[in-house]
Structure formats: structure tokens, C-alpha cells
Write an enzyme that holds these catalytic residues in place. Structure first.
Site, PDB file in Angstrom:
ATOM      1  N   ASP A  13      -6.508  -0.557  10.115  1.00 56.02           N
ATOM      2  CA  ASP A  13      -6.150  -0.122   8.772  1.00 56.02           C
ATOM      3  C   ASP A  13      -7.051   0.274   7.312  1.00 56.02           C
ATOM      4  O   ASP A  13      -8.245   0.413   7.770  1.00 56.02           O
ATOM      5  CB  ASP A  13      -4.592  -0.714   8.406  1.00 56.02           C
ATOM      6  CG  ASP A  13      -4.236   0.122   7.045  1.00 56.02           C
ATOM      7  OD1 ASP A  13      -4.664   1.081   7.429  1.00 56.02           O
ATOM      8  OD2 ASP A  13      -5.065  -1.213   5.522  1.00 56.02           O
ATOM      9  N   SER A  14      -6.786   1.353   6.668  1.00 56.23           N
ATOM     10  CA  SER A  14      -8.285   1.347   5.367  1.00 56.23           C
ATOM     11  C   SER A  14      -8.313   0.691   4.927  1.00 56.23           C
ATOM     12  O   SER A  14      -9.644   0.569   3.656  1.00 56.23           O
ATOM     13  CB  SER A  14      -7.095   2.667   4.470  1.00 56.23           C
ATOM     14  OG  SER A  14      -6.149   2.203   4.678  1.00 56.23           O
ATOM     15  N   CYS A  76      -2.753   1.950  10.829  1.00 57.84           N
ATOM     16  CA  CYS A  76      -2.280   3.433   9.265  1.00 57.84           C
ATOM     17  C   CYS A  76      -1.527   4.581   9.477  1.00 57.84           C
ATOM     18  O   CYS A  76      -2.029   5.084  10.654  1.00 57.84           O
ATOM     19  CB  CYS A  76      -3.737   3.831   8.673  1.00 57.84           C
ATOM     20  SG  CYS A  76      -4.374   4.343   7.117  1.00 57.84           S
ATOM     21  N   GLU A 156      -0.698  -3.638  -4.076  1.00 58.31           N
ATOM     22  CA  GLU A 156      -1.917  -4.234  -3.880  1.00 58.31           C
ATOM     23  C   GLU A 156      -2.287  -5.247  -5.484  1.00 58.31           C
ATOM     24  O   GLU A 156      -3.340  -6.085  -5.870  1.00 58.31           O
ATOM     25  CB  GLU A 156      -3.322  -2.589  -4.004  1.00 58.31           C
ATOM     26  CG  GLU A 156      -2.837  -2.672  -2.959  1.00 58.31           C
ATOM     27  CD  GLU A 156      -4.583  -2.504  -2.145  1.00 58.31           C
ATOM     28  OE1 GLU A 156      -4.905  -2.882  -2.198  1.00 58.31           O
ATOM     29  OE2 GLU A 156      -4.341  -2.090  -0.904  1.00 58.31           O
ATOM     30  N   CYS A 188       4.363   3.749   5.723  1.00 62.42           N
ATOM     31  CA  CYS A 188       3.760   3.459   4.799  1.00 62.42           C
ATOM     32  C   CYS A 188       3.429   1.457   5.204  1.00 62.42           C
ATOM     33  O   CYS A 188       4.026   1.181   4.486  1.00 62.42           O
ATOM     34  CB  CYS A 188       3.212   3.479   3.401  1.00 62.42           C
ATOM     35  SG  CYS A 188       1.760   2.911   3.104  1.00 62.42           S
ATOM     36  N   HIS A 190       2.282  -0.901   3.625  1.00 57.40           N
ATOM     37  CA  HIS A 190       2.389  -1.207   2.393  1.00 57.40           C
ATOM     38  C   HIS A 190       3.748  -1.162   2.427  1.00 57.40           C
ATOM     39  O   HIS A 190       4.190  -2.832   1.970  1.00 57.40           O
ATOM     40  CB  HIS A 190       1.789  -1.136   1.492  1.00 57.40           C
ATOM     41  CG  HIS A 190       0.128  -0.641   1.039  1.00 57.40           C
ATOM     42  ND1 HIS A 190      -0.766  -0.438   2.227  1.00 57.40           N
ATOM     43  CD2 HIS A 190      -0.829  -1.752   0.418  1.00 57.40           C
ATOM     44  CE1 HIS A 190      -2.032  -0.734   1.698  1.00 57.40           C
ATOM     45  NE2 HIS A 190      -1.597  -1.667   0.674  1.00 57.40           N
TER      46      HIS A 190
HETATM   47  N1  DGL Z   1      -2.563   1.826   5.472  1.00 61.78           N
HETATM   48  C1  DGL Z   1      -2.574   3.307   4.799  1.00 61.78           C
HETATM   49  C2  DGL Z   1      -0.443   3.844   4.948  1.00 61.78           C
HETATM   50  O1  DGL Z   1       0.025   3.557   5.905  1.00 61.78           O
HETATM   51  C3  DGL Z   1      -1.608   3.417   2.686  1.00 61.78           C
HETATM   52  C4  DGL Z   1      -3.038   2.741   2.182  1.00 61.78           C
HETATM   53  C5  DGL Z   1      -3.938   3.456   1.798  1.00 61.78           C
HETATM   54  O2  DGL Z   1      -3.880   5.021   1.718  1.00 61.78           O
HETATM   55  O3  DGL Z   1      -4.891   3.939   2.359  1.00 61.78           O
HETATM   56  O4  DGL Z   1      -1.112   4.889   5.023  1.00 61.78           O
END
Ligand code: DGL
Length: 270
Positions: A13-14, A76, A156, A188, A190
Site C-alpha cells: 500500500d502507499s 491500495c 491519519e 480507499c 482508510h
Molecule cells: N491507500 C490509498 C487508497 O486505498 C489511500 C492513501 C493514499 O492516498 O495514499 O486509495
């Protein structure tokens, strides 16, 4: 008889969000070793360009391949939306599962009035990846998309139960309520963390879909098909790799996973 394969599953993931996917994998596949990669130094991806996201994703996949992963999970949505093909090309014969393909399969036939909403980062929404994948499976469905760029920074910051989050969420969700959607994809990683606020605003008649669940189910099917389960591993090894060590990875991460993070390692990508 299934063959044993003790190589780890690579999940990336990012940043921290992909841990919501790891959590569902740990629950469904409790004997599997897992390597998690979070590109903390360079997040968020959701507001970056397609070219940049593809470059970062390629670097991460090379790292995961060097760790001898037996399967790759793109946890992600943003990376799944714009870099899935690059990841698959690099992975060659390593199976790749991504949250958007799995989430779309899980939701395409779940709406009674054929009106589905998707909330995600700007990069995911701009890619049209969810509407494209869903309408390919079920052309009758109308998909209404809404970018929610403030959700990731608020989550976050730990503003999960904060009144500011609820006010902003009402603003984002209002257009979807007006369209009378009955199914909403949390597009997403999160967003499952603020599911309660979203559910409160959308009301009891909206079905919320968390793609993390279908992603881990698809991973189970893939490992089963390829006879790659790690069947009798009673002490699975969980290793977490990040491009920057920040205290909140540990604290938010443990909140995401509801378990301790013991092995946290810094890596540099190039
Ligand atoms: N993990 C990213 C997603 O699911 C969101 C966080 C980011 O923007 O890096 O889209």
C-alpha cells in the site's frame, strides 16, 4: 492433497491503510506468513499523478519479488486503479490480487435499485476504474463517484470520532444520498476505519462494501487453486517494511490490526 508453500504473501500500500486488508487476510489465512510494505515516506498516493504512482508501484513490486513472495496483493485502491497492469507485468507468474477487481466483483450484483456509489481518493475516482469494472460485470448498474480527498489526512491525524470528520463526510456523501444509492463501496483502504460515521450518515438502507473482505476471499481461492497454502504453520511470521519509520505506523497500525507489530524494518527503494 494441497502442496505446502511457506513463502510469504506480499501485501502493499502507499502507507498504513493497507493494514485493513492485512487484517482480513490474517483472519482468513491464519497460517500464512505475510510481508507488508507501506511507502510511508511518499504517501499519500491519492493526490499524485498516474506516472508517479506507476513508478512507485513498480519499485515496490521489485522489492516484494526480491523477498520471494508467492502472491502479491495490491491493498491500495489508488495503485489498483492506475498501476494494476504494470504490477502484473512485473510479477510475471506470481498471482496478483487487487482491491478494485475484488471489490467490483463483490458489489456488481449487490444493489437492488442498480445504483452504486463509490467514495475514494481523487486518483481512484479520476481513473474511473470502479465504474468501468462494475459496468463490465453488470451493465445495468449506474455508478456514482465521489472523491473524498480530506478523509485520508483526517484519519491519519486520528480524527476518527471527531465532529469535523462528520461535517466533512456529510458534505461528501450528500450527492450520493440525493442519487438514492443503496450500495456504497468504501474505495480507499482508510475508509473502513470511519465506517460507523459513514453508516450513520447514509442510513440503514445503504449497504457498505469493504473491498478488503472480497480481496482476502479471492486470495484464499487463488492459493487454493494454485495449491499454495501454508497449511500447518502455527506461528506465522509477519514482517512490516516501510520507507520511513514514523511512530504513528506502530500506533495506528496496531489500531488497524488489533495486534502488536513486532518486526518493523526500514527499506530504501530505487
Ligand atoms: N491507500 C490509498 C487508497 O486505498 C489511500 C492513501 C493514499 O492516498 O495514499 O486509495
Amino acid at each position: 492433497m494441497a502442496h505446502l508453500n511457506s513463502d510469504p504473501i506480499g501485501v502493499f500500500d502507499s502507507g498504513i491503510g493497507g493494514l485493513t486488508v492485512v487484517k482480513t487476510i490474517m483472519a482468513k489465512l491464519p497460517h500464512e506468513n505475510i510481508i507488508y510494505f507501506g511507502d510511508i515516506a511518499r504517501l499519500p498516493y491519492g493526490t499524485k499523478s498516474v506516472t508517479t504512482i506507476r513508478k512507485f508501484a513498480a519499485q515496490t513490486v521489485k522489492f516484494l519479488i526480491s523477498q520471494k513472495v508467492k502472491a502479491i496483493v495490491i491493498a491500495c485502491n489508488t495503485i489498483s486503479a492506475v498501476a494494476k497492469d504494470e504490477v502484473k507485468n512485473l510479477a510475471k507468474n506470481i498471482p496478483v490480487i487487487d482491491v478494485i477487481s475484488s471489490g467490483s466483483k463483490a458489489s456488481a450484483f449487490s444493489s437492488k435499485n442498480n445504483k452504486i456509489g463509490v467514495i475514494a481518493t481523487p486518483a481512484t475516482i479520476n481513473s474511473d476504474a470502479y465504474p468501468t469494472a462494475i459496468q463490465k460485470l453488470n451493465p445495468k448498474v449506474q455508478v456514482f463517484s465521489q472523491a473524498c480527498s480530506l478523509f485520508v489526512p483526517l484519519i491519519e491525524e486520528g480524527f476518527i470520532d471527531h465532529v469535523a470528520l462528520e461535517l466533512i463526510a456529510r458534505e461528501y456523501l450528500q450527492p450520493l444520498i440525493r442519487q438514492q444509492i443503496d450500495t456504497l463501496i468504501l474505495g480507499c483502504t482508510h475508509y473502513p476505519l470511519i465506517k460507523e460515521v459513514i453508516a450513520k450518515i447514509m442510513g440503514i438502507h445503504t449497504n457498505l462494501i469493504d473491498p478488503a473482505i472480497s480481496t482476502s476471499e479471492e486470495l484464499v481461492q487463488t492459493l487454493s487453486m494454485m495449491k499454495m497454502f501454508n497449511l500447518d504453520n502455527i506461528a506465522p511470521d509477519y514482517r512490516f517494511f516501510v520507507t520511513e519509520i514514523v511512530p504513528k505506523f506502530q500506533s495506528i497500525g496496531e489500531r488497524f490490526l488489533k495486534t502488536q507489530i513486532n518486526h518493523l524494518e526500514l527499506v530504501t527503494l530505487d
